[in-house]
Scaffold this motif. Structure first.
Motif, PDB file in Angstrom:
ATOM      1  N   ASN A 481       0.702  -1.111   0.303  1.00 29.66           N
ATOM      2  CA  ASN A 481      -0.041  -0.026  -0.033  1.00 29.66           C
ATOM      3  C   ASN A 481       0.900   1.237  -0.018  1.00 29.66           C
ATOM      4  OD1 ASN A 481      -2.429  -1.327   0.159  1.00 29.66           O
ATOM      5  ND2 ASN A 481      -1.978  -1.789   2.206  1.00 29.66           N
ATOM      6  N   ASP A 482       2.083   1.261  -0.012  1.00 26.64           N
ATOM      7  CA  ASP A 482       2.972   2.292   0.007  1.00 26.64           C
ATOM      8  C   ASP A 482       2.905   2.998  -1.632  1.00 26.64           C
ATOM      9  OD1 ASP A 482       3.921   2.514   2.365  1.00 26.64           O
ATOM     10  OD2 ASP A 482       5.545   0.849   2.039  1.00 26.64           O
ATOM     11  N   ASP A 483       3.363   4.237  -1.824  1.00 24.98           N
ATOM     12  CA  ASP A 483       3.461   4.897  -2.963  1.00 24.98           C
ATOM     13  C   ASP A 483       4.501   4.001  -3.781  1.00 24.98           C
ATOM     14  OD1 ASP A 483       1.136   6.557  -2.600  1.00 24.98           O
ATOM     15  OD2 ASP A 483       2.423   8.164  -1.965  1.00 24.98           O
ATOM     16  N   ALA A 484       4.130   3.739  -4.971  1.00 22.65           N
ATOM     17  CA  ALA A 484       5.067   3.258  -6.180  1.00 22.65           C
ATOM     18  C   ALA A 484       5.742   3.999  -7.000  1.00 22.65           C
ATOM     19  CB  ALA A 484       4.613   2.104  -6.661  1.00 22.65           C
ATOM     20  N   GLY A 485       4.620   5.251  -7.480  1.00 23.93           N
ATOM     21  CA  GLY A 485       5.184   6.111  -8.513  1.00 23.93           C
ATOM     22  C   GLY A 485       4.294   7.059  -8.834  1.00 23.93           C
ATOM     23  N   VAL A 486       4.912   8.050  -9.462  1.00 26.57           N
ATOM     24  CA  VAL A 486       3.864   9.129 -10.209  1.00 26.57           C
ATOM     25  C   VAL A 486       4.166   9.317 -11.338  1.00 26.57           C
ATOM     26  CG1 VAL A 486       3.358  11.762  -9.903  1.00 26.57           C
ATOM     27  CG2 VAL A 486       4.048  10.458  -7.740  1.00 26.57           C
ATOM     28  N   GLY A 487       3.144   9.022 -12.287  1.00 26.01           N
ATOM     29  CA  GLY A 487       3.485   9.019 -13.840  1.00 26.01           C
ATOM     30  C   GLY A 487       2.507  10.166 -14.191  1.00 26.01           C
ATOM     31  N   PHE A 488       2.609  10.883 -15.477  1.00 26.33           N
ATOM     32  CA  PHE A 488       1.886  12.077 -15.915  1.00 26.33           C
ATOM     33  C   PHE A 488       1.184  11.513 -17.225  1.00 26.33           C
ATOM     34  CE2 PHE A 488       4.375  14.377 -12.916  1.00 26.33           C
ATOM     35  CZ  PHE A 488       3.999  15.106 -12.455  1.00 26.33           C
ATOM     36  N   THR A 489      -0.087  12.021 -17.242  1.00 22.30           N
ATOM     37  CA  THR A 489      -0.790  11.699 -18.408  1.00 22.30           C
ATOM     38  C   THR A 489      -0.146  12.621 -19.619  1.00 22.30           C
ATOM     39  OG1 THR A 489      -2.316  13.650 -18.111  1.00 22.30           O
ATOM     40  CG2 THR A 489      -3.187  11.514 -17.288  1.00 22.30           C
ATOM     41  N   SER A 490      -0.534  12.222 -20.857  1.00 20.81           N
ATOM     42  CA  SER A 490       0.148  12.696 -22.006  1.00 20.81           C
ATOM     43  C   SER A 490      -0.075  14.442 -22.122  1.00 20.81           C
ATOM     44  CB  SER A 490      -0.279  12.269 -23.344  1.00 20.81           C
ATOM     45  OG  SER A 490      -1.631  12.486 -23.703  1.00 20.81           O
ATOM     46  N   GLY A 491      -1.009  14.866 -21.494  1.00 19.58           N
ATOM     47  CA  GLY A 491      -1.283  16.414 -21.916  1.00 19.58           C
ATOM     48  C   GLY A 491      -2.036  16.598 -22.979  1.00 19.58           C
ATOM     49  N   SER A 492      -2.607  15.602 -23.666  1.00 20.55           N
ATOM     50  CA  SER A 492      -3.183  15.721 -25.108  1.00 20.55           C
ATOM     51  C   SER A 492      -4.430  16.428 -25.040  1.00 20.55           C
ATOM     52  CB  SER A 492      -3.138  14.574 -25.727  1.00 20.55           C
ATOM     53  OG  SER A 492      -3.914  13.404 -25.222  1.00 20.55           O
ATOM     54  N   THR A 493      -5.015  16.072 -23.711  1.00 20.26           N
ATOM     55  CA  THR A 493      -6.350  16.359 -23.721  1.00 20.26           C
ATOM     56  C   THR A 493      -6.694  17.386 -22.607  1.00 20.26           C
ATOM     57  OG1 THR A 493      -6.859  14.438 -22.175  1.00 20.26           O
ATOM     58  CG2 THR A 493      -7.490  14.245 -24.570  1.00 20.26           C
ATOM     59  N   GLY A 494      -5.258  18.286 -22.242  1.00 17.54           N
ATOM     60  CA  GLY A 494      -5.559  19.140 -20.991  1.00 17.54           C
ATOM     61  C   GLY A 494      -4.274  19.036 -20.333  1.00 17.54           C
ATOM     62  N   PRO A 495      -4.057  19.925 -19.361  1.00 14.72           N
ATOM     63  CA  PRO A 495      -2.816  19.844 -18.856  1.00 14.72           C
ATOM     64  C   PRO A 495      -2.408  18.620 -18.120  1.00 14.72           C
ATOM     65  CG  PRO A 495      -3.948  21.819 -18.045  1.00 14.72           C
ATOM     66  CD  PRO A 495      -5.034  20.940 -18.825  1.00 14.72           C
ATOM     67  N   ALA A 496      -1.171  18.104 -18.150  1.00 16.97           N
ATOM     68  CA  ALA A 496      -0.708  16.812 -17.763  1.00 16.97           C
ATOM     69  C   ALA A 496      -1.005  16.505 -16.481  1.00 16.97           C
ATOM     70  CB  ALA A 496       0.890  16.563 -18.022  1.00 16.97           C
ATOM     71  N   LYS A 497      -1.443  15.544 -15.999  1.00 22.60           N
ATOM     72  CA  LYS A 497      -1.906  15.378 -14.598  1.00 22.60           C
ATOM     73  C   LYS A 497      -0.864  14.257 -13.989  1.00 22.60           C
ATOM     74  CE  LYS A 497      -6.168  14.170 -15.846  1.00 22.60           C
ATOM     75  NZ  LYS A 497      -6.148  14.452 -17.243  1.00 22.60           N
ATOM     76  N   GLY A 498      -0.441  14.481 -12.792  1.00 21.95           N
ATOM     77  CA  GLY A 498       0.203  13.484 -11.896  1.00 21.95           C
ATOM     78  C   GLY A 498      -0.730  12.364 -11.594  1.00 21.95           C
ATOM     79  N   VAL A 499      -0.585  10.938 -11.891  1.00 22.42           N
ATOM     80  CA  VAL A 499      -1.141   9.815 -11.670  1.00 22.42           C
ATOM     81  C   VAL A 499      -0.330   8.990 -10.729  1.00 22.42           C
ATOM     82  CG1 VAL A 499      -2.474   8.038 -12.353  1.00 22.42           C
ATOM     83  CG2 VAL A 499      -2.440   9.894 -13.845  1.00 22.42           C
ATOM     84  N   THR A 500      -1.075   8.740  -9.508  1.00 17.44           N
ATOM     85  CA  THR A 500      -0.169   7.988  -8.391  1.00 17.44           C
ATOM     86  C   THR A 500      -0.591   6.718  -8.335  1.00 17.44           C
ATOM     87  OG1 THR A 500      -2.099   8.840  -6.850  1.00 17.44           O
ATOM     88  CG2 THR A 500       0.077  10.012  -7.124  1.00 17.44           C
ATOM     89  N   TYR A 501       0.384   5.634  -8.236  1.00 18.37           N
ATOM     90  CA  TYR A 501       0.216   4.187  -8.125  1.00 18.37           C
ATOM     91  C   TYR A 501       0.823   3.867  -6.768  1.00 18.37           C
ATOM     92  CZ  TYR A 501      -1.643   3.033 -12.867  1.00 18.37           C
ATOM     93  OH  TYR A 501      -2.355   2.917 -13.853  1.00 18.37           O
ATOM     94  N   THR A 502       0.103   2.798  -6.139  1.00 14.86           N
ATOM     95  CA  THR A 502       0.721   2.302  -4.925  1.00 14.86           C
ATOM     96  C   THR A 502       1.440   0.942  -5.520  1.00 14.86           C
ATOM     97  OG1 THR A 502      -1.251   0.725  -4.468  1.00 14.86           O
ATOM     98  CG2 THR A 502      -1.020   2.986  -3.410  1.00 14.86           C
ATOM     99  N   HIS A 503       2.110   0.204  -4.706  1.00 15.66           N
ATOM    100  CA  HIS A 503       3.008  -1.048  -5.276  1.00 15.66           C
ATOM    101  C   HIS A 503       1.947  -2.166  -5.680  1.00 15.66           C
ATOM    102  CE1 HIS A 503       7.200  -0.116  -4.630  1.00 15.66           C
ATOM    103  NE2 HIS A 503       6.761   0.598  -3.815  1.00 15.66           N
TER     104      HIS A 503
END
Length: 856
Positions: A481-503
């Motif tokens: 349940n710990d945070d595993a990463g932050v990835g960003f959407t492409s920004g092709s449909t608005g400002p790129a958003k940081g997406v968080t994932y757990t392990h």
């Protein structure tokens, strides 16, 4: 500071934009200063409210700042917005009221109002410390706290805001704040976008004479810039008292472009209130309530207080993300190969990789990385990126991935949002990070000269970390349940958003891909699609990164792909549509040996953007033994559905693109859209219902980073993800995607979706690419087709009569208002294939209303 003029409290003049006169009232606190003081407040007067908002403005605004909260309040919510004494239309007391006095003042006012809980305090600017001082005295009444662009402490090692220091210079303070209205007007100038003249005039209305502005100066003077300031101890006490508010629900709403209260102060609050929800309104500046829709955020947040929706979970035990490399820690088989123009340029075995990860992880710990720290990765796909990510996990930290295709501005926005404490990057990226002042301690992927270290500001290289990390005891590995990463959407449909994932979510994604495509130890992967460059290593199979430009997927050639396959006898190929298009276009350059290598692949995957069937078919012809599939998904959840080329051919043409059946473990439903293109329907799996595609899966994103409102809207019903895609189920239960919800054309006869029309128009032999957009007001939009031709054009124009007739014939019965021809359509940089319909629509509207027909 000297005392100011004295005058009575008054009601605001009638006619101020957005302000209802019935909200205004005067309230006298009889005990204050032993003589009583009279306040002006805004109060919607709700009796027996479910909750009360106590709204506290800063300097140099007044209760007008909170008018939208009054307008949007439901019938069971009371909103009280105060004017501080000596501010707004409250009494001018002629006294200097410091922070401690203003906290006393607010407490006296709420006592007079007989205000009881539950209360949510809402504050901006220097209203923040005042409201928090009140909150710390009234914890039993608190239901929540909302703060916007404020501060309770100057973070160590950083100077006070330059604007505040400049105003405090000798001879400046009184002239700028009191003698003239310059401070008020300067504050208005910070707003993005600039408020209308009527709104600016309303903010100035209480401060029209210098005698009305004395407290603006004393408010600025009361900001502690040194420990011996009269209000320093009070502010320190307020900051220290936040420990008593840690369990109180808190929402931090921030304008990150604020030159006064920057993200530095947001980060300070995040450390002091670790359970707070955060939303950064990208583009907003200091006057957050003017720059952004804070009312929607506040009321959405209040509405979910006390609720706890549950996402889809599984009791299955999943292996950690590093389990595969641990199993192969003594294996001398190749793990990762990097290709160059002349073949393999670098490789690493599984044993070398595991050893490298452990040493670099130790070096990170030695450098000061602690559990939960974020480390930004400015590294192209390959060995260094894989080592850096796994080492980050083993050090207990969280990798942040932002696409180089965002450009400098987009990268900076993403990294500032993520607030990474460390950055690992190639020298070019680190030089940009220093020049653009991106946050984080910098670590270079390769050795650097002294001059390069000065240029990039790097403190270490990966080699340095390897040396420092020998024998270092690593912390306990992160849990599911710990945070595993932050990835960003492409920004092709608005400002790129940081997406968080757990392990556990990334583990579930890895396992879903393994199940779906029957991947086992005999497989090996060509990772020609950046977002999935790490998955070969996660699965414990060899992977190769082909020779291509990271920021240009279309740079992948057939030669480069063949050489990559040959390097590891790859059985799996994952590439973007743009990459496959160029592979098919350059297939004629393959040698006989390269063509034979292509035959080794058993599976071809393409995703990241809509995949034209012609592209998939052409690429499959180059890989003769590969079964071509296109998984449907997004940054937030992948895979969602899957379809093979053979199934696409069987299904045939329909409304949109058929993406197949939902994969095992994924629930998909549709929320029907109305005539305005809004998804308002209850979730359904009924056939033929057009609406927003909603998804639930164990490998779905955890949330959006510092975008609470975005996450809230995208998570309705609770536990589901609203994808923003529009589609429907067919009679066989297959999912069809017809476009983005923001791109639906809302015509007088109903909504029109773009993808099906675009595909039909693209089938015309002289058409290369087409975009369908709406022009005009919502509900009465006209449908416009903008296209490019195979033979190209030098300048944009209306389509000739023959082409326009053929377009209208193939799109019947949709009424096409205009057909425009351009030299090129704008697409996103990450995939080189997602059409920017929003930009095209703005261009078409300008052209069709008589504007210049320039480039899009």
């Amino acid at each position: 500071m000297t005392e100011g003029p004295v005058s009575s409290a008054t009601l605001p003049p009638h006619g101020l934009q957005g302000l209802k006169s019935e909200w205004s009232r005067l309230v006298t606190t009889s005990g204050l200063d032993d003589i009583g003081r009279t306040w002006h407040i805004l109060d919607n007067g709700v009796q027996d409210p479910k909750i009360t908002l106590l709204c506290v403005h800063g300097n140099p605004t007044w209760s007008y700042l909170w008018r939208d909260l009054l307008v949007e309040a439901s019938e069971d919510i009371r909103v009280i917005a105060i004017d501080h004494l000596d501010m707004g239309f409250s009494e001018r007391t002629g006294t200097v009221r410091r922070l401690s006095q203003r906290i006393d003042d607010l407490s006296a006012l709420t006592d007079e109002l007989e205000l009881t809980g539950p209360v949510v305090t809402v504050a901006h600017d220097w209203g923040g410390p005042i409201s928090l001082g009140w909150a710390e005295r009234h914890v039993g009444q608190l239901a929540g706290i909302v703060l916007m662009n404020t501060a309770v402490h100057q973070p160590a090692g950083s100077p006070a805001p330059s604007l505040i220091r400049a105003v405090r210079l000798p001879g400046v303070l009184k002239n700028l704040c009191e003698t003239t209205p310059a401070f008020i007007r300067g504050t208005m100038a910070l707003s993005r976008p600039r408020p209308s003249k009527a709104v600016r005039d309303a903010y100035e209305a209480p401060y029209l004479g210098r005698g009305r502005r004395a407290a603006i100066a004393t408010f600025v003077e009361d900001i502690p810039l040194s420990e011996d300031h009269p209000s320093s101890s009070t502010l320190d006490a307020v900051a220290a008292g936040l420990t008593d508010l840690e369990d109180v629900p808190t929402l931090l709403l921030w304008g990150p472009s604020d030159p006064v209260f920057s993200d530095l102060y947001l980060q300070d609050f995040e450390e002091r209130l670790p359970n707070a929800s955060v939303h950064r309104f990208v583009g907003a500046s200091h006057l957050t309530p003017e720059d952004a829709d804070v009312a929607s955020a506040v009321y959405s947040w209040i509405g979910q207080l006390g609720t706890d929706g549950q996402p889809l979970t599984t009791e299955a035990v999943q292996e950690p993300l590093w389990s595969a490399i641990e199993r192969r820690a003594t294996d001398q088989d190749v793990a990762i190969v990097e290709m160059g123009p002349d073949g393999a340029s670098r490789s690493v075995t599984f044993a070398e990789f595991s050893n490298d990860v452990e040493r670099v992880a130790g070096g990170l710990v030695e450098l000061g990385v602690v559990r939960g720290d974020r480390i930004a990765m400015l590294v192209p796909p390959g060995i260094d990126l894989a080592v850096s990510i796994f080492a980050t996990w083993w050090a207990g930290a969280v990798p942040v991935l932002a696409d180089a295709g965002f450009g400098l501005r987009g990268m900076g926005r993403a990294l500032r949002s993520a607030d990474a404490g460390f950055v690992i990057g190639i020298p070019k990226a680190l030089a940009a990070a220093r020049t653009m002042r991106w946050p984080g301690i910098r670590i270079s992927t390769g050795p650097m000269s002294s001059a390069q270290q000065r240029l990039t500001g790097s403190v270490a290289s990966l080699d340095d970390l390897r040396d420092r990390g020998r024998g270092v005891t690593l912390p306990t590995r992160p849990g599911p349940n710990d945070d595993a990463g932050v990835g960003f959407t492409s920004g092709s449909t608005g400002p790129a958003k940081g997406v968080t994932y757990t392990h556990h979510q990334l583990q579930a994604q890895r396992d879903a891909l393994v199940r779906l495509y029957s991947i086992d130890a005999s497989d090996s992967l060509v990772a020609a699609f950046g977002p999935f460059a790490l998955f070969g290593t996660l699965m414990g199979i060899p992977s190769v990164v082909p020779d291509m430009k990271v920021t240009s997927p279309g740079s992948l050639t057939a030669n480069a792909l063949a050489n990559a396959i040959a390097a590891i006898d790859a059985t799996l190929v994952f590439a973007s549509p743009a990459a496959l298009s160029n592979v098919a276009a350059t297939a004629g350059e393959l040698s006989s040996d390269q063509a034979a290598a292509m035959a080794n692949a058993r599976l071809l995957l393409s995703a990241g953007a809509p995949v034209p069937v012609e592209t998939l078919r052409a690429a499959a012809a180059v890989l003769p033994n590969a079964q071509a599939h296109t998984p449907y998904g997004m940054t937030e959840v992948m895979p969602v559905a899957d379809i093979s080329l053979a199934e696409i051919d069987t299904v045939g043409v329909g409304e949109g693109v058929c993406v197949g059946y939902p994969v095992e473990g994924v629930d998909v439903a549709i929320s029907a859209i109305d005539e305005h293109g809004s998804a308002v329907g209850a979730l359904t799996s009924d056939t033929g219902v057009l609406g927003e595609v909603c998804i639930r899966a164990t490998h779905m994103r955890d949330g959006y980073d510092k975008l609470w409102l975005t996450e809230h809207y995208a998570s309705q019903p609770v536990g589901w993800h609203r994808s923003g895609d529009v589609g429907h189920f067919d009679d066989e239960g297959r999912l069809w995607i017809e476009g983005r919800i923001g791109h639906v054309v809302t015509t007088p006869v109903g909504p029109v979706t773009p993808v099906g029309i675009e595909h039909a128009v693209s089938l015309l032999e002289d058409v290369e690419l087409a975009a369908v957009v709406g022009v005009g007001p919502v509900g009465t939009q006209q449908t416009v087709v903008v296209l490019t031709l195979v033979e190209g054009v030098r300048r944009p124009s209306l389509a000739d009569e023959d082409l326009a007739d053929r377009v209208r014939e193939i799109t019947h019965p949709v009424d096409i208002a205009a057909v425009l021809v351009v030299a090129a359509l704008p697409v996103d940089k990450r995939h080189n294939s997602k059409i920017d319909r929003t930009r095209i629509a703005a261009w078409a509207e300008n052209v069709l209303s008589g504007g210049r027909m320039g480039r899009i």
